[in-house]
Design a protein around this motif. Structure first.
Motif, PDB file in Angstrom:
ATOM      1  N   ARG A 113       0.814   4.659  -7.205  1.00 57.39           N
ATOM      2  CA  ARG A 113       1.874   5.154  -6.317  1.00 57.39           C
ATOM      3  C   ARG A 113       1.751   6.660  -6.112  1.00 57.39           C
ATOM      4  NH1 ARG A 113       2.294  -0.157  -7.844  1.00 57.39           N
ATOM      5  NH2 ARG A 113       4.063  -1.174  -6.792  1.00 57.39           N
ATOM      6  N   ASP A 130      11.151   1.447  -5.532  1.00 59.21           N
ATOM      7  CA  ASP A 130      10.156   0.389  -5.711  1.00 59.21           C
ATOM      8  C   ASP A 130      10.581  -0.488  -6.875  1.00 59.21           C
ATOM      9  OD1 ASP A 130       7.971  -1.226  -5.922  1.00 59.21           O
ATOM     10  OD2 ASP A 130       6.491   0.375  -6.040  1.00 59.21           O
ATOM     11  N   GLU A 164      10.892   5.039  -0.610  1.00 59.52           N
ATOM     12  CA  GLU A 164      12.011   4.184  -0.982  1.00 59.52           C
ATOM     13  C   GLU A 164      11.839   3.663  -2.412  1.00 59.52           C
ATOM     14  OE1 GLU A 164      12.154   1.131   1.892  1.00 59.52           O
ATOM     15  OE2 GLU A 164      13.056   2.388   3.465  1.00 59.52           O
ATOM     16  N   ARG A 219      10.360  11.986  -3.979  1.00 60.90           N
ATOM     17  CA  ARG A 219       9.886  10.801  -4.700  1.00 60.90           C
ATOM     18  C   ARG A 219       8.785  11.164  -5.692  1.00 60.90           C
ATOM     19  NH1 ARG A 219      11.670   6.200  -6.726  1.00 60.90           N
ATOM     20  NH2 ARG A 219      10.107   4.523  -6.695  1.00 60.90           N
ATOM     21  N   GLN A 267       8.712   4.344   3.744  1.00 59.02           N
ATOM     22  CA  GLN A 267       8.540   3.153   2.890  1.00 59.02           C
ATOM     23  C   GLN A 267       8.032   3.528   1.501  1.00 59.02           C
ATOM     24  OE1 GLN A 267       5.968   0.521   5.032  1.00 59.02           O
ATOM     25  NE2 GLN A 267       7.496   0.025   6.609  1.00 59.02           N
ATOM     26  N   LEU A 268       7.093   4.495   1.453  1.00 57.81           N
ATOM     27  CA  LEU A 268       6.592   4.922   0.147  1.00 57.81           C
ATOM     28  C   LEU A 268       7.668   5.625  -0.672  1.00 57.81           C
ATOM     29  CD1 LEU A 268       3.026   6.288   1.044  1.00 57.81           C
ATOM     30  CD2 LEU A 268       3.580   4.191  -0.166  1.00 57.81           C
TER      31      LEU A 268
END
Length: 816
Positions: free
Chosen positions: A117, A56, A54, A172, A51-52
């Motif tokens: 983030r 944003d 993906e 990411r 989820q992190l």
């Protein structure tokens, strides 16, 4: 003494050694029974990592906006270079600085969101690394112990999933790091632009002392009317467009301002509804009642007065147009809030403000703007000189919001600055004239707004403190003046600090003043091995001052709100209040020393030094301090007790850290060391209770019935309101006196503070009762008896026989 304590505590300890580096323990593998559970936990962690990693929506928006922002920044930098190449005033530089600061704030907001983030992804990577070590140790242990293939396969599968999740997170992170680098480049470009503006501001400030225009008498003829109209139209249109653009942007605090105004309006409507029940003859609420009749004006003043908290860094036209919007409601509110003698000054300041805005619009027409500036400064100087006439300032002073001395000093300073500004303009120092003259005028405008807001706030305070809801609070019901004075004093200090903060900005010296103060306070002074900053003693004093004020506030709340509601022994509230005070002060001292970085391992050295001082010359202060603690905990003497020490009689008013105060019955206050109250004999009339016996002695003539006298005395005592029924009054026949039968009336009273008054009233009652009963109160007399006849001169000496009468005038001696 405080500086010496800082020096002693700040010295490094000789025994301090660097901490030893401890090797981390080897990784612990999972037990075979824990492998399924840990695999499930790892799966949940991998889902969180997915989820992190993906895309944003927030990061995508920052990425898109940063591209357009980079192009806008490049165009703004080119425009800045063109502006700096021309002659720019300090006000123009301030506008450019505000625009670039707003861009920097935008980049800072983006960087903050991005850093959050990045922090989450970094934490996830660290968690992956810690788990990978334990899973690898588990796989090595499984191979060494020849565990079943299914277990080894589950461990390998967990390691493969962990590696895949780590790759996604790392990918990411790389994307976000690239975006962060881009934002850092934008922030660097903005910082370079601000540095260029600051450099130009310094150059401009240095040029203030050099004439940049010809003297006023060498100016050409005024401009034509059509040129003036065109300038007014162009400047007004540009300011309006900038105003609309700002309030249409997402960064404008439209919702906060509207919500504040509407909330203030609703509160005012509620107060106005309650004001109908107020007494018409209450002078304290008359002004508040008049203010409540103008709800929209008060709501706009309340809302727009808070606008500088949100729009301080907004473009100049926004601030100026908001001032124009605030002008009308401020005048309506201030016309009620100030005395009649100040009404003319309000109208004059409003006219000055409008004239100044007109001058700002025609700023491109340099010659005309210069003449208008001189005229405006001259009128302001004439007004201040008229205000300085004898006793004029006392009659026109601003409704007790400032002291006459302070207002007089500020007015004289304004006269000096305005005179200097006019002289500078006439001689060609136009920029210097603008900085000084506009600083004085705008500070005056700001002062009127702040004083008006302060007066409105004080009226609201009077309304709130007089409401029925507020009267339910004990400290407001029993100490209204003290609460009102404290709040009014706090409001006045807050208003003064707000005015000073913005006034420094008006004179364009706020950053310089704050920077110089910060640099001076941060200057380090080396004393031996101690590195002490100049601001450390001030910080210690400030923290102790805050601790003292907090202690005073808490003690006041306890004594007024809490202690009267709780049943405690007499003296316990004072002991708790005093211990709370000592505790808060000690805590403040600890926080102060921690704030300046003083090590507490030097406290033993300080205590040793104090022990030496006690041994030489501090015996008495320490003895009194310890005696004060004994009085506080043992409570042989308490605040409010009636005591007697030798010839000193009075009430204990205070028990301090070193001494106590006894107020005698004739009004004198005697300072008694605490050690004397502990070591000497003290008669405490109110130690166990407040009752006191009064003994009254009377005498009646011989032959009077004693039982009748006793009945009269008891009757007088029983009818007195302050005489207790238990113990009962007692009348005793004491003895046979020389000239009277002696009686004593003994009564008990519960109010020892007024026992003399009670004694006097009982004496008057007894005298009246004896007189009505016909009982004589004798006075001392003696009967003289002679042992020999009065006619025997030999025995009695000189004759004591009465002398013959003197002859009447006109008669002869020896007979008729």
């Amino acid at each position: 003494m405080l500086l010496g304590l800082l020096l002693v505590l700040g010295a490094p300890s000789a025994g301090q050694t660097p901490e030893e580096v401890v090797a981390p323990p080897p990784p612990q593998p999972f037990e075979l029974s824990e492998v399924p559970t840990e695999a499930e936990r790892l799966a949940r962690l991998e889902r969180e990592a997915r989820q992190l990693a993906e895309p944003d929506a927030v990061i995508d928006e920052i990425t898109e906006q940063s591209r357009a922002f980079a192009e806008e920044l490049a165009e703004a930098r080119d425009q800045l270079d063109r502006e700096l190449a021309r002659d720019v005033r300090l006000a123009g530089l301030s506008d450019l600085e505000e625009a670039w600061l707003e861009r920097q704030r935008t980049v800072s907001v983006w960087s903050g969101r991005l850093e959050q983030r990045l922090a989450n992804l970094e934490a996830m990577r660290k968690e992956f690394a810690a788990r990978r070590v334990r899973w690898e140790a588990t796989l090595a242990q499984a191979r060494a112990e020849d565990t079943p293939a299914a277990v080894r396969g589950a461990v390998r599968e967990a390691l493969d999933g962990l590696a895949a999740a780590d790759r996604r997170v790392s990918q990411r992170l790389g994307q976000l790091f690239a975006l962060q680098q881009k934002l850092a480049t934008l922030a660097s470009d903005g910082g370079a632009a601000l540095a260029a503006i600051h450099s130009r501001r310094g150059t401009t400030r240095m040029s203030l002392l050099s004439p940049e225009r010809p003297p006023l008498w060498q100016l050409p003829a005024p401009v034509a009317a059509d040129e003036l109209v065109e300038s007014l139209r162009g400047r007004a249109g540009a300011d309006w467009q900038e105003f609309v653009a700002y309030w249409s942007s997402p960064r404008a605090p439209v919702r906060r301002l509207v919500a504040t105004v509407v909330l203030a309006w609703l509160v005012i409507l509620v107060l106005r509804a309650r004001a109908r029940d107020w007494a018409e003859d209450d002078p304290r609420r008359e002004r508040a009642r008049l203010l409540l009749r103008r709800p929209w004006s008060m709501a706009l003043v309340a809302g727009l007065s808070l606008a500088p908290l949100w729009v301080e860094h907004s473009p100049r036209p926004v601030i100026e147009l908001m001032g124009l919007v605030l002008l009308a409601p401020a005048l309506r509110v201030l016309s009620v809030a100030v005395p009649s003698g100040f009404q003319g000054w309000l109208a004059g300041l409003a006219a000055f403000y409008l004239f100044d805005r007109l001058r700002g619009i025609i700023e491109p027409l340099a010659e005309l703007e210069r003449w208008m500036l001189v005229s405006e400064l001259g009128l302001a100087l004439a007004a201040l000189l008229w205000l300085l006439r004898p006793r004029r300032l006392e009659r026109e002073q601003s409704f007790e919001l400032t002291s006459p001395a302070l207002l007089w000093a500020l007015t004289r300073l304004g006269v000096v600055l305005l005179g200097a500004a006019i002289a500078a303009n006439v001689l060609g120092y136009v920029d210097l004239s603008r900085v000084v003259g506009e600083g004085v005028l705008y500070s005056a405008y700001l002062g009127v707004v702040v004083m008006g807001a302060l007066q409105v706030g004080r009226n609201f305070l009077a309304i709130l403190l007089g409401s029925e809801t507020a009267r339910t609070v004990r400290m407001i019901r029993f100490q209204p003046r003290r609460v009102r004075a404290a709040v009014r004093r706090g409001m006045a200090w807050a208003a003064a600090l707000v005015w000073l903060h913005f006034a420094l900005g008006i004179f364009a010296i706020r950053d310089a003043v704050y920077g110089s103060a910060t640099a001076w306070l941060g200057t380090s002074v080396s004393v031996g091995e101690l590195d002490l900053r100049l601001g450390d003693p001030l910080l210690v004093v400030a923290i102790l001052w805050v601790a003292t004020k907090l202690s005073t506030l808490l003690r006041f709340l306890l004594e007024v709100e809490v202690f009267p509601r709780v049943r405690m022994q007499r003296g316990v509230p004072h002991a708790l209040s005093t211990m709370l005070h000592y505790g808060i002060v000690v805590l403040g001292l600890w926080i102060a020393f921690s704030a300046v970085g003083l090590p507490f391992d030097r406290l033993a050295l300080v205590l040793g030094a104090l022990g030496v001082g006690i041994g030489f010359g501090l015996q008495n202060p320490v003895n009194n301090f310890v005696s004060g603690l004994i009085l506080l905990f043992e409570r042989p003497v308490q605040v409010g007790d009636t005591v007697q020490m030798g010839l000193t009689h009075g009430d204990v008013r205070r028990i301090g850290i070193r001494s106590s105060t006894i107020r005698t019955w004739d009004g004198a206050e005697i300072i008694v060391p605490n050690a004397d109250l502990v070591s000497q004999q003290v008669t405490n009339w109110t130690l166990s209770d407040r009752r006191r016996r009064i003994d009254l002695d009377f005498g009646v003539a011989y032959g009077t019935d004693p039982e009748r006298v006793q009945a009269l005395l008891l009757e007088v005592a029983s009818h007195h309101g302050k005489v207790l029924e238990s113990p009962k009054p007692y009348a005793a026949f004491m003895e046979f006196g020389d000239s009277a039968l002696l009686f004593q009336l003994r009564v008990w009273v519960s109010d020892p503070d007024h026992w003399i008054t009670t004694r006097s009233e009982i004496n008057v009652g007894v005298n009246t009762a004896l007189a009505e009963a016909g009982i004589e109160v004798p006075f001392p007399q003696r009967d003289l008896h002679f042992r020999s006849p009065l006619s025997d001169p030999a025995a009695s000496g000189p004759s004591l026989a009465p002398s013959p009468p003197l002859p009447r005038p006109g008669s002869e001696a020896g007979g008729e």
